[in-house]
Enzyme design. Structure first.
Site, short mmCIF file in Angstrom:
data_model
loop_
_atom_site.label_atom_id
_atom_site.label_comp_id
_atom_site.label_asym_id
_atom_site.label_seq_id
_atom_site.Cartn_x
_atom_site.Cartn_y
_atom_site.Cartn_z
CG ASP A 98 -72.41 -20.98 -120.59
OD1 ASP A 98 -71.89 -20.68 -121.70
OD2 ASP A 98 -72.30 -20.25 -119.60
C1 BGC Z 1 -70.45 -17.72 -121.15
C2 BGC Z 1 -71.77 -17.40 -121.83
C3 BGC Z 1 -71.51 -17.10 -123.28
C4 BGC Z 1 -70.82 -18.29 -123.92
C5 BGC Z 1 -70.53 -18.10 -125.38
C6 BGC Z 1 -69.68 -18.79 -121.89
O1 BGC Z 1 -68.41 -18.97 -121.38
O2 BGC Z 1 -70.71 -18.13 -119.81
O3 BGC Z 1 -72.39 -16.32 -121.20
O4 BGC Z 1 -72.73 -16.80 -123.92
O5 BGC Z 1 -69.58 -18.50 -123.26
O6 BGC Z 1 -69.55 -17.14 -125.56
#
Ligand code: BGC
Length: 841
Positions: free
Chosen positions: A241
């Site tokens: 993530d």
């Molecule tokens: C979120 C993800 C997301 C990523 C990119 C993170 O903060 O938890 O679900 O895909 O950001 O935007």
């Protein structure tokens, strides 16, 4: 482990030999491949014909990767709406729509779907998930992922695993026992690997304590390596993530393959150093590189390779807006319809009072990374007016948003040079201006490329035209100075670190606000200097939320106006719901009540006009204290860009609102089995075990407002008979004959639940759990048979002692019906039982 490259595309360059490609790379190049090149892209190595791959959010559309923020996308309904259709064919169409949108935006991998479960209704990202049930989640997700990947677009399923709430989201540890993990939280991921062969997977911010290993998700070797890769045979890429990687060697050994974003971050320089120091061996790097190359091959990022997948040339054969409109109309759930209010007769409705804060300003997408800038937007007033051929009078009727709205730079602001907007200057540590622009849009965060940016200064003159009390303010974190109307409202020398970007509990403080009484139109100067933040892996950010509230009517005044309008109209449509202050990534909810005086509004409008339809515009459950008092209640989700027209289709009788709840609707907050998501000493204890969602309601003997699976549609059904046949592999086929006893052609979702053998030594099994379902369509008076397959795996349970699956012998009851609380037929199936099969052999 060896990677299966059987899916290699053949196009111009047959049988790319990935190992041979890898052997052409230097160690430095291989390590660079495992770190993103930017916020949304992977590293290219032109020398071997590898271009950068683009990754983009997310579960409610494909946002795209352009820098200017002007890129628009088809905005899909929040994923729970898709699950509410219980329709895997529609899930196929949504997968195809993802592929089509991805290709339109130059995206190779979509960061979706989210297959975490709705363990608690207060979870901030509830709307992004499909369901509280692992089987329904898995069925829908498998179809979405398969359909997209068949068209050559990768999906990145997230967030592995037990990442079901947002409070302290970058640090908490989910404590989940092995059996619960296997049967509930890992289950959708396992099916995505086995049945959809997902090309990538995102590891969560949070951590997991399985009892044997407690570690951040990205370092959890037991789950990432031993279970996901070795046991299940996942051959895709484990992506972090965003900014979640906290360690070099531990994450590399744990099973992380690609750190996103890059090029900095702990793996930026750290991974090469760790290899050179002997902390991570080159074979570990090679295995990850092979995964990256396979993904590149699958999405067509290697020279000479077309995207992989049988339908890769059919990626544009999708009418995305049409799919979305059908989907969201069908997904709407009729919670109640006394006397058949729906559909509204087009002939007898000439005037409509469209009432409610969400009637005036619909909430069609939840907040956070799922947000896309929609291709189009329309009003409910226009869409309902057109659908019914009626005059539609709109009244907010209640106050439900409490934070002042964003300051509109384009219509209210003048920069110091006299142009429309605000002057935004980026300053270095000495106060020298290194970048400057006049902006007419401001999203609250500024992303600036300048690495040595120390602060950002925003200056503008705000026009206050309306008489009454205006509020002008700025919200920020860290070092700042805010001056409005010559008054210094706030100042701080405190410097914040990059982590604020991910933690809404610290990055969204209430703005400091100046109240200004206005008799004659006037202006006020706003001058704010705020700290630039440098998250590792991101470009620098500055947070400055500019807000402005015009004089507003009181909630009481709004209510009186709405009630008067409802009295006069042929029908009152009350649209209540949540909004971006309530449902978002980054925080959990603190209440299940509708915000503000919306409950009061519903009751008052219904008292004024008995022909009232209440539409609930929310993703996650809210308590509806008037549910049994008003004639007609429709749950309409966060519907994306096609929502207004879809609601028009439903109200006018063009599309059946055939949805069934993919979660339980509580009657009161006090009944909710898992009422909050607040870690205690950093830990969320999954004490509800395998009794997720409706299973806990059943075990505790509590009655919800509407059970899991409930939805009336616009017809009535009889379930005539159910017969079961056992297949060789232990799966059971249940044929349920149903008759449409209503006056309209309609869809029925036949659901089959499994109950464990009475008195069997099978431990703490749920009262019942979903075993399978099928959607059928029938004309009025027509009978049809729904064939529901209950897979053999539905009967098994995880044996913690033997670390394997076991099916206890005995007579299981398969209960078929309309919802988990409306069961019409029972068939007994006896199972000889099976001994534990240890996944390790
Ligand atoms: C979120 C993800 C997301 C990523 C990119 C993170 O903060 O938890 O679900 O895909 O950001 O935007």
């Amino acid at each position: 482990m060896s990677l299966d490259t059987a899916l290699q595309p053949t196009a111009d360059r047959p049988a790319t030999d990935l190992a041979q490609l890898r052997s052409q790379l230097t160690l430095e190049e291989k390590v660079r491949l495992l770190v993103g090149a930017g916020l949304w892209s992977t590293t290219a190595v032109e020398r071997i014909g590898l271009r950068a791959m683009h990754l983009s959010d997310g579960p409610a559309g494909v946002r795209g990767v352009s820098e200017d923020g002007a890129e628009t996308s088809a905005s899909f309904p929040a994923p729970s709406a898709l699950a509410a259709t219980w329709d895997v064919d529609l899930a196929d169409e949504v997968g195809a729509a993802f592929a089509s949108e991805a290709r339109r935006h130059g995206v190779d991998v979509v960061l979706a779907p989210q297959v975490n479960l709705q363990r608690t209704p207060v979870g901030g990202r509830h709307f992004e998930c499909y369901s509280e049930d692992p089987l329904l989640t898995g069925d829908i997700a498998v179809h979405v992922v398969r359909a997209a990947q068949e068209r050559g677009v990768g999906m990145c399923v997230k967030h592995f695993v037990a990442n079901d709430s947002e409070t302290q989201r970058t640090s908490y540890l989910s404590r989940v026992d092995e059996r619960t993990l296997r049967e509930v939280y890992l289950a959708p991921f396992e099916r995505l690997v086995a049945e959809a062969r997902a090309w990538s997977l995102m590891g969560a911010y949070s951590g997991i304590d399985t009892g044997t290993t407690a570690a951040p998700a990205l370092e959890h070797r037991e789950l990432l390596h031993d279970v996901l890769k070795a046991e299940w045979g996942f051959d895709g890429v484990v992506v972090s993530d965003w900014v979640a990687t906290k360690s070099v060697a531990a994450a590399a050994h744990g099973g992380l393959d690609l750190q996103m974003p890059g090029p900095d971050g702990v793996w930026g320089d750290g991974l090469l150093a760790a290899v050179l120091a002997g902390e991570v061996d080159e074979a570990t790097i090679d295995e990850k590189v092979d995964r990256l190359l396979l993904l590149a091959q699958r999405v067509g990022a290697l020279e000479g390779c077309e995207p992989s997948g049988a339908l890769r040339d059919h990626v544009h054969d999708v009418d995305v807006p049409d799919v979305l409109r059908t989907l969201v109309a069908r997904s709407m759930v009729v919670l109640r319809d006394e006397g058949g209010v729906l559909p509204l007769g087009v002939d007898d409705v000439a005037t409509v009072a469209l009432v409610g804060p969400n009637g005036a300003a619909p909430f069609v997408q939840g907040g956070g990374s799922a947000y896309v800038r929609p291709d189009r937007s329309s009003t409910l007033q226009d869409a309902i007016g057109a659908a019914l051929g009626a005059d539609v009078d709109v009244h907010a009727g209640a106050v439900s948003r409490f934070l002042p709205p964003t300051l509109d730079l384009a219509t209210r602001c003048t920069a110091p040079d006299g142009s429309v907007g605000a002057l935004v200057e980026v300053l270095d540590a000495d106060g020298t201006v290194i970048d400057s622009a006049v902006r007419t849009e401001w999203g609250g965060w500024l992303r600036e490329p300048a690495e040595h940016a120390a602060s950002v200064r925003i200056r503008t003159t705000v026009a206050l035209r309306e008489p009454g009390t205006h509020e002008v303010g700025v919200g920020t974190v860290g070092r700042h100075r805010i001056v409005i109307g010559g008054r210094e409202l706030s100042t701080s020398e405190q410097v914040v670190g990059a982590e604020v970007i991910l933690d809404s509990s610290v990055n969204a403080p209430a703005p400091v606000v100046l109240r200004i009484e206005v008799d004659e139109p006037t202006t006020v100067e706003l001058d704010a200097t705020v700290q630039a933040v440098h998250p590792v892996g991101y470009a620098s950010f500055a947070r400055a939320e500019l807000v402005h509230r015009v004089p507003v009517k009181s909630a009481d005044e709004l209510l009186v106006e709405a009630v008067a309008a409802a009295e006069q109209a042929d029908v009152a449509i009350v649209v209540v719901g949540t909004n971006e202050e309530i449902e978002s990534e980054g925080y959990d909810r603190t209440s299940l009540a509708l915000p503000g005086n919306q409950d009061q509004l519903v009751k008052a409008v219904h008292a004024a006009n008995p022909r009232t339809v209440v539409v609930v515009n929310a993703g996650a459950p809210v308590v509806l204290p008037w549910l049994d008092e008003v004639p007609c209640v429709l749950w309409a989700w966060l519907g994306g860009q096609e929502w207004p027209e879809a609601l028009g289709d439903v109200l006018a009788g063009r599309t059946e609102p055939a949805g069934r709840l993919p979660w339980t609707l509580p009657a009161s907050e006090a009944d909710v089995p898992v009422p909050d998501a607040v870690p205690v000493d950093g830990v969320i204890d999954y004490t509800d075990g395998v009794h997720v969602g409706y299973r806990s309601w059943l075990r505790l003997g509590r009655t919800p407002a509407a059970p899991f699976g409930h939805g009336l549609g616009w017809s009535t059904w009889e379930h005539d008979a159910a017969v079961a046949g056992v297949l060789e592999d232990g799966s059971v086929v249940v044929d349920v004959t149903v008759t449409n006893t209503g006056r309209r052609a309609a869809r029925e979702v036949v659901q089959v639940y499994v109950e464990p053998p009475v008195g069997s030594p099978s431990g703490d099994r749920p009262v019942r759990w979903l075993g399978g379902f099928a959607v059928v369509h029938a004309e009025p008076g027509e009978s049809t048979t729904a064939r529901v397959r209950v897979d053999a795996s539905a009967f098994r349970t995880w044996d913690e002692e033997r670390h394997g699956w076991v099916t206890p012998a005995g007579t299981y009851q398969l209960r078929a019906g309309r919802s988990s609380g409306d069961l019409r037929h029972t068939v007994d199936v006896s199972h000889p039982g099976s001994r534990a099969t240890n996944p390790d052999g």
